[in-house]
Enzyme design. Structure first.
Site, mmCIF file in Angstrom:
data_model
loop_
_atom_site.group_PDB
_atom_site.id
_atom_site.type_symbol
_atom_site.label_atom_id
_atom_site.label_comp_id
_atom_site.label_asym_id
_atom_site.label_seq_id
_atom_site.Cartn_x
_atom_site.Cartn_y
_atom_site.Cartn_z
ATOM 1 N N ILE A 38 0.858 -1.191 0.000
ATOM 2 C CA ILE A 38 0.000 0.000 0.000
ATOM 3 C C ILE A 38 0.884 1.227 0.000
ATOM 4 O O ILE A 38 0.603 2.234 -0.618
ATOM 5 C CB ILE A 38 -0.883 0.065 1.263
ATOM 6 C CG1 ILE A 38 -1.700 -1.198 1.423
ATOM 7 C CG2 ILE A 38 -1.797 1.293 1.213
ATOM 8 C CD1 ILE A 38 -2.437 -1.271 2.751
ATOM 9 N N ASP A 153 3.555 8.907 17.909
ATOM 10 C CA ASP A 153 3.566 9.296 16.496
ATOM 11 C C ASP A 153 2.159 9.696 16.033
ATOM 12 O O ASP A 153 1.728 9.331 14.948
ATOM 13 C CB ASP A 153 4.114 8.138 15.647
ATOM 14 C CG ASP A 153 4.618 8.583 14.282
ATOM 15 O OD1 ASP A 153 4.891 9.789 14.107
ATOM 16 O OD2 ASP A 153 4.731 7.726 13.381
HETATM 17 P P1 ATP Z 1 5.270 7.954 8.021
HETATM 18 O O1 ATP Z 1 6.255 7.119 7.301
HETATM 19 O O2 ATP Z 1 5.664 9.395 8.074
HETATM 20 O O3 ATP Z 1 4.900 7.410 9.366
HETATM 21 P P2 ATP Z 1 2.770 6.916 7.031
HETATM 22 O O4 ATP Z 1 2.023 6.849 8.316
HETATM 23 O O5 ATP Z 1 1.953 7.289 5.825
HETATM 24 O O6 ATP Z 1 3.940 7.969 7.130
HETATM 25 P P3 ATP Z 1 3.112 4.088 7.189
HETATM 26 O O7 ATP Z 1 2.453 4.126 8.509
HETATM 27 O O8 ATP Z 1 4.317 3.240 7.055
HETATM 28 O O9 ATP Z 1 3.533 5.543 6.751
HETATM 29 O O10 ATP Z 1 2.034 3.620 6.141
HETATM 30 C C1 ATP Z 1 2.352 3.328 4.800
HETATM 31 C C2 ATP Z 1 1.062 3.366 3.988
HETATM 32 O O11 ATP Z 1 0.176 2.339 4.417
HETATM 33 C C3 ATP Z 1 0.298 4.685 4.129
HETATM 34 O O12 ATP Z 1 -0.271 5.015 2.887
HETATM 35 C C4 ATP Z 1 -0.779 4.353 5.141
HETATM 36 O O13 ATP Z 1 -1.926 5.173 4.964
HETATM 37 C C5 ATP Z 1 -1.083 2.890 4.809
HETATM 38 N N1 ATP Z 1 -1.569 2.144 5.983
HETATM 39 C C6 ATP Z 1 -0.931 1.957 7.154
HETATM 40 N N2 ATP Z 1 -1.668 1.223 8.010
HETATM 41 C C7 ATP Z 1 -2.831 0.931 7.366
HETATM 42 C C8 ATP Z 1 -4.028 0.200 7.707
HETATM 43 N N3 ATP Z 1 -4.186 -0.391 8.892
HETATM 44 N N4 ATP Z 1 -5.013 0.137 6.787
HETATM 45 C C9 ATP Z 1 -4.876 0.722 5.576
HETATM 46 N N5 ATP Z 1 -3.776 1.410 5.189
HETATM 47 C C10 ATP Z 1 -2.760 1.518 6.057
#
Ligand code: ATP
Ligand code: MG
Length: 320
Positions: A38, A153
């Site tokens: 994703i 966070d």
């Molecule tokens: P950062 O790296 O600054 O923390 P982030 O929160 O977007 O940014 P991740 O948390 O690693 O990064 O998430 C990566 C991607 O996966 C993002 O597009 C996020 O919206 C999506 N994502 C994370 N958790 C879920 C979930 N439980 N359901 C759907 N999408 C998710």
């Protein structure tokens, strides 16, 4: 957090006291159907997956393959995640707890993040909806804090809106992340855009020049409240605070207690007071989520009902 009993039972991989209950959350990696990624964040890649339905799988890339200590710390974090049961928190379903592939499995959030709504789509929420969103975030955060869990966070990228309902994700992930290699880590402090503005002054002052030294930042429940202040600011005006400042200026200014000017923020006094309660310089002066929830619930309903379709917005007309 309760895994203190190191006395080993028959199975040396599972601390005795928690072995049974923790093992229930172990998902054998082969049971997961891993789908497309994703997105990639600071803490590894999140994939779509299928495990008794749609799930989100966060893969943690371990560089120290076979390190039992890392595995123990990971299990400790997992022990925390399973304590979280609240309708405004993402559902923790289990984890792959076998090296070399460690992964966290949560329910899949179907909606968009607050970040996507506010910063990418430039959606404007009515004041009524804005307050409801803030209330739900406070409810989820209040629950986490009552269980002794610090989010570390909280930001609009980690808040989903699913059919109008707030789902908070990635709590405690910051602690897990220090266990694994962060991609592209180097000697220089790399600051992802839109991260600093959530950081409380006392955390800001502990930032070290190299990323490796920033594993132990002094996050507290009060620093979570500060981050909520920034989310509230984003909700009010659709922008991040300090948006015209470079990182160096932000670290210097926020660390010393300077605040984003609210002169151009067209919002009533009580809405701005919430910002001040969250952004207070002194940790002791910062509001707890239980208090923030009460303030949000007491906002005059009449005004909110009178102009449900009028979001507050930035305006040059000075009001403050
Ligand atoms: P950062 O790296 O600054 O923390 P982030 O929160 O977007 O940014 P991740 O948390 O690693 O990064 O998430 C990566 C991607 O996966 C993002 O597009 C996020 O919206 C999506 N994502 C994370 N958790 C879920 C979930 N439980 N359901 C759907 N999408 C998710
Ligand atoms: Mg995230």
């Amino acid at each position: 957090s309760q895994i203190s009993d190191t006395e080993t039972s028959g199975d040396r991989h599972w601390p005795r006291q928690n072995s049974l209950s923790l093992r229930e959350w172990d998902i054998p990696f082969h049971e997961l159907e891993l789908g497309d990624p994703i997105g990639q964040g600071r803490f590894g890649t999140v994939h779509r997956g299928i495990w008794h339905g749609d799930v989100a799988v966060r893969l943690l890339n371990m560089d120290q393959i076979g390190d039992e200590k890392v595995l123990e710390s990971f299990k400790l974090e997992v022990a925390t995640f399973r304590k979280t049961r609240h309708e405004n928190l993402v559902l923790f379903m289990g984890a792959c707890m076998n090296l070399p592939t460690l992964a966290l499995v949560t329910s899949m959030c179907k909606g968009l993040t607050l970040y996507t709504h506010l910063h990418l789509r430039k959606d404007k929420f009515s004041m009524n909806k804005t307050v409801i969103i803030a209330q739900q975030i406070s409810q989820g955060m209040g629950y986490l804090h009552a269980r002794g869990i610090i989010h570390k966070d909280l930001k609009s990228k980690n808040i989903f809106l699913e059919n109008g309902k707030v789902i908070i994700t990635d709590f405690g992930l910051f602690s897990v992340s220090k266990l694994c290699k962060i991609h592209g880590r180097s000697d220089a402090l790399s600051i992802p855009p839109g991260w600093l503005c959530y950081m409380a002054p006392e955390v800001m002052r502990s930032l070290k020049p190299s990323s490796e030294e920033n594993d132990e930042l002094p996050f507290t429940m009060a620093s979570d409240a500060y981050a909520f202040g920034t989310v509230w600011y984003e909700l009010l005006c659709g922008e991040w605070p300090y948006k015209e400042h470079c990182p160096e200026a932000m670290i210097w200014q926020i660390g010393r207690g300077m605040k984003q000017s609210l002169a151009n923020l067209q919002a009533s006094r009580d809405l701005k007071d919430i910002l001040m309660a969250c952004w207070a310089f002194n940790v002791k002066d910062r509001a707890e989520f239980s208090k923030l929830l009460k303030i949000l619930e007491r906002l005059p309903k009449k005004r909110l009902l009178r102009s449900p379709s009028h979001p507050v917005h930035l305006s040059r007309s000075a009001e403050s």
